[in-house]
Enzyme design. Structure first.
Site, PDB file in Angstrom:
ATOM      1  N   THR A 183     -17.789  24.754  52.368  1.00 50.03           N
ATOM      2  CA  THR A 183     -17.946  25.226  50.998  1.00 50.03           C
ATOM      3  C   THR A 183     -16.819  24.671  50.147  1.00 50.03           C
ATOM      4  O   THR A 183     -15.801  24.204  50.669  1.00 50.03           O
ATOM      5  CB  THR A 183     -17.962  26.772  50.939  1.00 50.03           C
ATOM      6  OG1 THR A 183     -18.486  27.189  49.685  1.00 50.03           O
ATOM      7  CG2 THR A 183     -16.580  27.369  51.157  1.00 50.03           C
TER       8      THR A 183
ATOM      9  N   HIS B  37     -18.783  33.314  50.769  1.00 50.51           N
ATOM     10  CA  HIS B  37     -18.226  32.676  49.568  1.00 50.51           C
ATOM     11  C   HIS B  37     -18.533  33.631  48.424  1.00 50.51           C
ATOM     12  O   HIS B  37     -19.693  33.781  48.031  1.00 50.51           O
ATOM     13  CB  HIS B  37     -18.903  31.315  49.352  1.00 50.51           C
ATOM     14  CG  HIS B  37     -18.430  30.577  48.123  1.00 50.51           C
ATOM     15  ND1 HIS B  37     -18.447  29.204  48.051  1.00 50.51           N
ATOM     16  CD2 HIS B  37     -17.969  31.001  46.925  1.00 50.51           C
ATOM     17  CE1 HIS B  37     -18.000  28.816  46.852  1.00 50.51           C
ATOM     18  NE2 HIS B  37     -17.711  29.911  46.154  1.00 50.51           N
TER      19      HIS B  37
ATOM     20  N   CYS C 104     -13.275  31.585  43.637  1.00 48.04           N
ATOM     21  CA  CYS C 104     -13.888  32.362  44.714  1.00 48.04           C
ATOM     22  C   CYS C 104     -13.011  32.323  45.962  1.00 48.04           C
ATOM     23  O   CYS C 104     -12.096  31.505  46.076  1.00 48.04           O
ATOM     24  CB  CYS C 104     -15.265  31.806  45.067  1.00 48.04           C
ATOM     25  SG  CYS C 104     -16.533  32.083  43.814  1.00 48.04           S
TER      26      CYS C 104
END
Length: 202
Positions: A41, A63, A46
């Site tokens: 990711t 996430h 985040c």
């Protein structure tokens, strides 16, 4: 919980560089596996928790970010905190369903960069980072590695079968795609209604 932005990652592909099957997570997604594969990711504000049972090689990644909660930012019962708790509990529950043992889990956490602008609550990256560490401490899941806050986006590659994590800070650019993706995600989070809690499996 209803109208949640959480979902299982569906972007599964073969990574020719690492020569392994991989799952790419977007904001609001998670993925759990007992197979030999990579979870990847890219994070701005985040955070991701990479959690695994080291003996069985079962692991997963999420996430997420906390929704803005202007009036409840410091309350442990705010919708922001409940959403973050839900995002973590979903990942842990799915790991246990796959065969991981609750008392053997360990975590590595990343993200929380100060890359978004225009938030009315405290720095969102710092809030996300503090939340994930507090949650794991409360749940007695040891954090064996972390790379949090800073000002850069990060690309994170997690190999649950052996626990290896590779982190690359994207220092040379502020990726507009990352920022747009997380801004869109934060807008979706504002419409979430948290109507209940998810309980952790024993």
């Amino acid at each position: 919980m209803s109208e949640t932005a959480e979902g299982v990652a569906t972007n599964i592909y073969y990574d020719s560089h690492f020569r392994i099957n991989a799952a790419k997570l977007l904001p609001g997604e998670y993925y759990v596996t007992g197979e030999k594969m990579m979870l990847v990711t890219v994070l701005g504000s985040c955070v991701t928790a990479c959690i695994r049972d080291p003996q069985f090689g079962i692991g997963g990644m999420n996430h997420f970010m906390l929704p803005e909660s202007v009036h409840e930012a410091d309350s442990p019962l705010s919708s922001s905190a409940r959403y973050g708790t839900y995002a973590m509990e979903v990942l842990i529950n799915q790991l246990i369903k796959l065969g991981a043992r609750r008392n053997k889990l360990e975590a590595k956490v990343f993200g929380g960069g100060n890359v978004l602008r225009g938030f009315t609550v405290n720095n969102v990256g710092e809030r996300n980072s503090a939340f994930v560490l507090d949650f794991l401490k409360t749940e007695k899941i040891p954090v064996v590695a972390q790379d949090l806050i800073d000002i850069y986006p990060r690309k994170v590659c997690f190999f649950p079968y052996n626990g290896k994590v590779m982190v690359k800070k994207l220092r040379s650019m502020y990726n507009s795609t990352i920022i747009k993706r997380e801004n869109d995600y934060s807008q979706r989070l504002r419409t979430i209604r948290v109507t209940g809690d998810v309980e952790l499996f024993a």
